[in-house]
Design an enzyme around this catalytic site. Structure first.
Site, PDB file in Angstrom:
ATOM      1  N   ARG A 198       0.998  -1.170  -0.293  1.00 30.52           N
ATOM      2  CA  ARG A 198      -0.160   0.076   0.089  1.00 30.52           C
ATOM      3  C   ARG A 198       0.858   1.455   0.157  1.00 30.52           C
ATOM      4  O   ARG A 198       1.919   1.251   0.540  1.00 30.52           O
ATOM      5  CB  ARG A 198      -1.053   0.157   1.334  1.00 30.52           C
ATOM      6  N   LYS A 221      -1.593  -3.247   7.473  1.00 28.07           N
ATOM      7  CA  LYS A 221      -3.280  -2.050   8.323  1.00 28.07           C
ATOM      8  C   LYS A 221      -2.986  -3.829   8.792  1.00 28.07           C
ATOM      9  O   LYS A 221      -4.297  -3.653   9.933  1.00 28.07           O
ATOM     10  CB  LYS A 221      -4.044  -2.522   6.294  1.00 28.07           C
ATOM     11  N   HIS A 273      -4.844   2.604  -4.795  1.00 30.10           N
ATOM     12  CA  HIS A 273      -4.792   1.717  -4.964  1.00 30.10           C
ATOM     13  C   HIS A 273      -4.139   1.014  -5.885  1.00 30.10           C
ATOM     14  O   HIS A 273      -4.050  -0.161  -6.338  1.00 30.10           O
ATOM     15  CB  HIS A 273      -5.465   0.480  -3.618  1.00 30.10           C
ATOM     16  N   ARG A 276      -0.802  -1.188  -6.153  1.00 31.50           N
ATOM     17  CA  ARG A 276      -1.215  -3.102  -5.493  1.00 31.50           C
ATOM     18  C   ARG A 276      -1.662  -3.296  -6.592  1.00 31.50           C
ATOM     19  O   ARG A 276      -1.246  -4.714  -6.327  1.00 31.50           O
ATOM     20  CB  ARG A 276      -1.943  -2.248  -3.799  1.00 31.50           C
ATOM     21  N   HIS A 299      -3.057 -10.123   3.274  1.00 30.84           N
ATOM     22  CA  HIS A 299      -4.541 -10.527   3.486  1.00 30.84           C
ATOM     23  C   HIS A 299      -4.877 -11.593   4.358  1.00 30.84           C
ATOM     24  O   HIS A 299      -3.891 -12.509   4.423  1.00 30.84           O
ATOM     25  CB  HIS A 299      -5.089 -11.331   1.956  1.00 30.84           C
ATOM     26  N   TYR A 308      -8.147 -11.304  -7.836  1.00 31.72           N
ATOM     27  CA  TYR A 308      -6.980 -11.390  -8.475  1.00 31.72           C
ATOM     28  C   TYR A 308      -7.239 -13.101  -9.526  1.00 31.72           C
ATOM     29  O   TYR A 308      -6.535 -12.846 -10.590  1.00 31.72           O
ATOM     30  CB  TYR A 308      -5.884 -11.103  -8.523  1.00 31.72           C
TER      31      TYR A 308
END
Length: 329
Positions: A198, A221, A273, A276, A299, A308
């Site tokens: 990020r 995050k 984003h 990313r 994640h 994706y």
């Protein structure tokens, strides 16, 4: 002292379990009154200091401030969260927190969406409200069920994630290199494209988090530390950049201005984003494994990374080969 029926049909309890300890309360049914009397006698026999807990009449705004004091200020985005919660309390008319009606929350949400609030933001607001009640109950500050715990978020149409083609990446990097007012955006952008970080994670990098040819992200995050290898050439560029220009500064605004100056057009809200998404999309299209991508991106669940998966070459080939119209030869 007994249970008596009142003229309005309710039942009145006047009980003195121990001398000097007297409780009076009204109930809709005789059974409720009897249960209260029995409970009062039992509690006082076990603990003479027991008393009826007063009703929780605190307003929603009071719980918001309490949540921030006990928990919110420890969060990285705590100030933003409490600002949103204060706005929610105001929009709902600041009701008594325990009596918050889900139907009222839904009604206010519908009106706000009709006036232009995005469905995603409306869902985020509900998420913050649920989280506040859950955390306060976990802390023992409230002892009742989450009033909005069973409310469902709005079902939104999923939007495709935008990513840059190789040509667009070259155009963007050339535009960043030509920007002389700030030297940092071009290097932060390269780190994002090479690691899937990020923007804020790349921007917060310090020299001590570059170990050989590996970048260590610690301000993530998810609060988890993750390591991503980079090329020797990029590692050398980053070290030279720090020696010449020092630590990265807040330069997302400059990046957005440069992005607008190019021919690249992105859906609203995806500018910060897009690098990313570009890393993740090219990783999958070039044959990368979805689980490996999950670890690189940090994640918590594979479901986030699966956005994706449709870009996989194997996935696309199977769509052609396995459809009912396919004929071999």
């Amino acid at each position: 002292m007994s249970i008596t029926k009142l003229p309005d049909g309710r039942w009145f309890v006047d009980v003195e379990p121990i001398k000097g300890k007297r409780f009076r309360k009204r109930f809709k049914t005789k059974m409720e009154a009897q249960q209260f009397e029995a409970n009062a006698r039992q509690k006082c026999s076990e603990n003479p200091g027991w008393t009826i807990k007063p009703k929780d009449r605190r307003k929603l705004s009071e719980l918001v401030e309490l949540w921030y004091e006990l928990h919110g200020q420890t969060l990285a985005n705590g100030k933003r969260c409490v600002a949103i919660l204060r706005l929610i309390a105001k929009d709902l008319g600041d009701p008594v927190a325990v009596a918050l009606e889900p139907a009222k929350v839904a009604r206010v949400r519908s009106l706000q969406v009709a006036k232009g609030m995005s469905g995603k933001y409306a869902n985020n607001r509900l998420g913050y409200l649920k989280s506040m009640y859950n955390e306060l109950r976990q802390l023992g500050t409230i002892d009742y069920e989450n009033p909005v715990g069973r409310m469902r978020p709005l079902k939104l149409q999923e939007k495709p994630l935008s990513y840059l083609t190789k040509h667009q990446v070259s155009e963007l990097l050339a535009a960043l290199d030509a920007r002389t007012t700030s030297p940092h955006p071009k290097m932060v952008a390269r780190i994002c494209l090479a690691t899937g970080a990020r923007w804020g994670e790349a921007q917060a990098l310090t020299l001590d988090r570059l170990k050989g040819n590996t970048v260590i992200f610690a301000n993530t995050k998810s609060k988890r530390v993750r390591s991503v290898p980079i090329s020797e050439a990029l590692a050398k560029e980053i070290r030279q950049h720090w020696q010449t220009h020092g630590p990265f500064t807040n330069c997302l605004g400059v990046f957005r201005i440069v992005l607008l100056s190019t021919s690249i057009k992105l859906p609203r809200g995806q500018a910060s984003h897009v690098l990313r998404h570009t890393f993740a999309s090219h990783f999958i299209m070039n044959g990368g494994h979805i689980v490996t991508l999950q670890h690189i991106l940090g994640h918590a669940s594979l479901s986030m990374t699966m956005r994706y998966a449709h870009l996989s070459q194997d996935h696309l080939t199977e769509a052609v080969r396995l459809n009912p119209l396919f004929r071999e030869g």
